[in-house]
Scaffold this motif. Structure first.
Motif, PDB file in Angstrom:
ATOM      1  N   LEU A  90      -4.595  52.608   9.786  1.00 38.28           N
ATOM      2  CA  LEU A  90      -4.930  52.908   8.402  1.00 38.28           C
ATOM      3  C   LEU A  90      -5.288  54.376   8.285  1.00 38.28           C
ATOM      4  CD1 LEU A  90      -7.140  49.897   7.229  1.00 38.28           C
ATOM      5  CD2 LEU A  90      -4.741  50.327   6.783  1.00 38.28           C
ATOM      6  N   LEU A 114     -16.445  50.802   7.420  1.00 39.52           N
ATOM      7  CA  LEU A 114     -15.088  51.325   7.249  1.00 39.52           C
ATOM      8  C   LEU A 114     -14.885  52.601   8.050  1.00 39.52           C
ATOM      9  CD1 LEU A 114     -14.697  50.719   3.415  1.00 39.52           C
ATOM     10  CD2 LEU A 114     -13.276  49.686   5.195  1.00 39.52           C
ATOM     11  N   ASP A 117     -14.590  51.454  11.807  1.00 38.11           N
ATOM     12  CA  ASP A 117     -13.404  50.684  12.170  1.00 38.11           C
ATOM     13  C   ASP A 117     -12.101  51.388  11.821  1.00 38.11           C
ATOM     14  OD1 ASP A 117     -15.188  48.747  12.984  1.00 38.11           O
ATOM     15  OD2 ASP A 117     -15.031  47.565  11.137  1.00 38.11           O
ATOM     16  N   HIS A 118     -12.142  52.276  10.836  1.00 39.31           N
ATOM     17  CA  HIS A 118     -10.923  52.958  10.382  1.00 39.31           C
ATOM     18  C   HIS A 118     -11.242  54.439  10.175  1.00 39.31           C
ATOM     19  CE1 HIS A 118      -9.378  48.907   9.788  1.00 39.31           C
ATOM     20  NE2 HIS A 118     -10.423  48.647   9.019  1.00 39.31           N
ATOM     21  N   PRO A 280      -3.349  47.059   3.279  1.00 39.59           N
ATOM     22  CA  PRO A 280      -4.358  47.015   4.362  1.00 39.59           C
ATOM     23  C   PRO A 280      -5.645  47.759   4.026  1.00 39.59           C
ATOM     24  CG  PRO A 280      -2.180  47.477   5.254  1.00 39.59           C
ATOM     25  CD  PRO A 280      -2.043  47.526   3.766  1.00 39.59           C
ATOM     26  N   ALA A 281      -5.550  48.893   3.345  1.00 40.90           N
ATOM     27  CA  ALA A 281      -6.769  49.636   3.012  1.00 40.90           C
ATOM     28  C   ALA A 281      -7.608  48.880   1.994  1.00 40.90           C
ATOM     29  CB  ALA A 281      -6.410  51.023   2.487  1.00 40.90           C
ATOM     30  N   ALA A 284      -9.204  45.941   3.768  1.00 35.58           N
ATOM     31  CA  ALA A 284     -10.314  46.385   4.609  1.00 35.58           C
ATOM     32  C   ALA A 284     -11.550  46.656   3.769  1.00 35.58           C
ATOM     33  CB  ALA A 284      -9.910  47.639   5.382  1.00 35.58           C
ATOM     34  N   CYS A 285     -11.366  47.251   2.596  1.00 34.80           N
ATOM     35  CA  CYS A 285     -12.502  47.503   1.702  1.00 34.80           C
ATOM     36  C   CYS A 285     -13.125  46.206   1.223  1.00 34.80           C
ATOM     37  CB  CYS A 285     -12.049  48.348   0.518  1.00 34.80           C
ATOM     38  SG  CYS A 285     -11.708  50.075   0.901  1.00 34.80           S
ATOM     39  N   ALA A 287     -13.100  43.272   2.734  1.00 34.86           N
ATOM     40  CA  ALA A 287     -13.818  42.641   3.845  1.00 34.86           C
ATOM     41  C   ALA A 287     -15.137  43.355   4.124  1.00 34.86           C
ATOM     42  CB  ALA A 287     -12.938  42.638   5.098  1.00 34.86           C
ATOM     43  N   ALA A 288     -15.137  44.681   4.083  1.00 36.74           N
ATOM     44  CA  ALA A 288     -16.362  45.433   4.358  1.00 36.74           C
ATOM     45  C   ALA A 288     -17.405  45.205   3.270  1.00 36.74           C
ATOM     46  CB  ALA A 288     -16.034  46.920   4.486  1.00 36.74           C
TER      47      ALA A 288
END
Length: 298
Positions: A90, A114, A117-118, A280-281, A284-285, A287-288
């Protein structure tokens, strides 16, 4: 074949109401917008716009095409999400919008996770009132937003926005502890003669305060306008009035403020452009933010 960019202009005309507003949103001249919409009308082969004096409105065919435009634009978002998922890792900029009381409470832990992890994601946060967030998402000024409404003032879903439920909060009536005494019965009814501290006109908080009072049968006597809940609670503590404050805005109330729970709830959702949920971004947001909210509530 209909031009997608012109479809977007038609969709935005339906949303914003005037050629001038569409031009401002896209950094075009009004003349350029009019020319593009005229070209779209020629492509469609049927009238899409009706002119009455200086105003313009959509024909039934134009309104029907706007509904299809929403589907087309969502499909393009989904296609972009699929391509992004095929890439390794990402990276890039993610613009996150949040209402003020979410910034110090729900957002920090999500940003830390975030970033850990990214690390190649460039996270940018903008504080906005919820009424401005759908437009900011549509205009690509935001990619993800923490948005809310209230059960007493529900907001109609935006056809260009998807969302997932995040949090429901109790709303309190904040009152000066030394002058209120032992409150019994309905707190709102008991506050009908009090001075009120409400949000700036045009904000959702202002609308909700008026709606709650009107439901109880009165119009509040507004003394102060304030949008930051820390400032609101400070004014209440100073005996300047009463105010509605949701849980996230009342995490550290002054000692001389009482919080009376109401049968009113603020409902927060994570929102993004329709079709972008699989990006995916964005995922990810989401989930965070879900993890940070669980940790905060625990």
């Amino acid at each position: 074949m209909l031009d997608v960019r012109r479809l977007q202009l038609l969709r935005d005309l339906a949303r914003l109401g005037t050629i001038a507003a569409v031009a401002q949103a896209h950094a075009y001249t009004p003349s350029a917008v009019s020319q593009q919409l005229a070209a779209l009308q020629r492509e469609a082969g049927v009238p899409l716009l009706e002119h009455t004096g200086r105003s313009v409105s959509l024909t039934p065919a134009g309104r029907a095409l706007v509904e299809h435009a929403e589907t087309v634009l969502a499909a393009l978002e989904a296609a972009s999400a699929t391509l992004a998922a095929a890439r390794t890792g990402l990276s890039g900029t993610v613009r996150i919008g949040a209402f003020p009381s979410a910034v110090p409470t729900l957002l920090p832990a999500a940003l830390v996770a975030l970033g850990r992890d990214h690390p190649t994601l460039d996270l940018m946060v903008t504080e906005l009132d919820p009424v401005d967030m759908p437009d900011a998402l549509r205009d690509r000024r935001l990619d993800v937003a923490l948005w809310h409404d209230y059960d007493t003032a529900p907001v109609e879903p935006d056809p260009g926005v998807d969302s997932v439920r995040l949090l429901d909060e109790t709303v309190f009536l904040a009152v000066p502890a030394d002058t209120w005494g032992d409150a019994t019965g309905d707190p709102i009814d008991a506050a009908r003669d009090a001075a009120w501290i409400v949000g700036t006109p045009g904000t959702l908080c202002h609308t909700v305060a008026l709606r709650v009072c009107q439901t109880a049968g009165f119009t509040p006597r507004v003394r102060h306008h304030a949008d930051d809940f820390t400032a609101v609670l400070a004014l209440v503590a100073a005996g300047q009035g009463v105010a509605l404050v949701p849980e996230l805005g009342a995490t550290h109330p002054p000692a001389d403020v009482r919080l009376l729970p109401l049968d009113v709830h603020r409902r927060t959702r994570i929102t993004y452009r329709r079709g972008a949920g699989a990006h995916p971004a964005v995922a990810a947001c989401v989930a965070a933010l879900e993890a940070s909210t669980r940790a905060y509530r625990d």
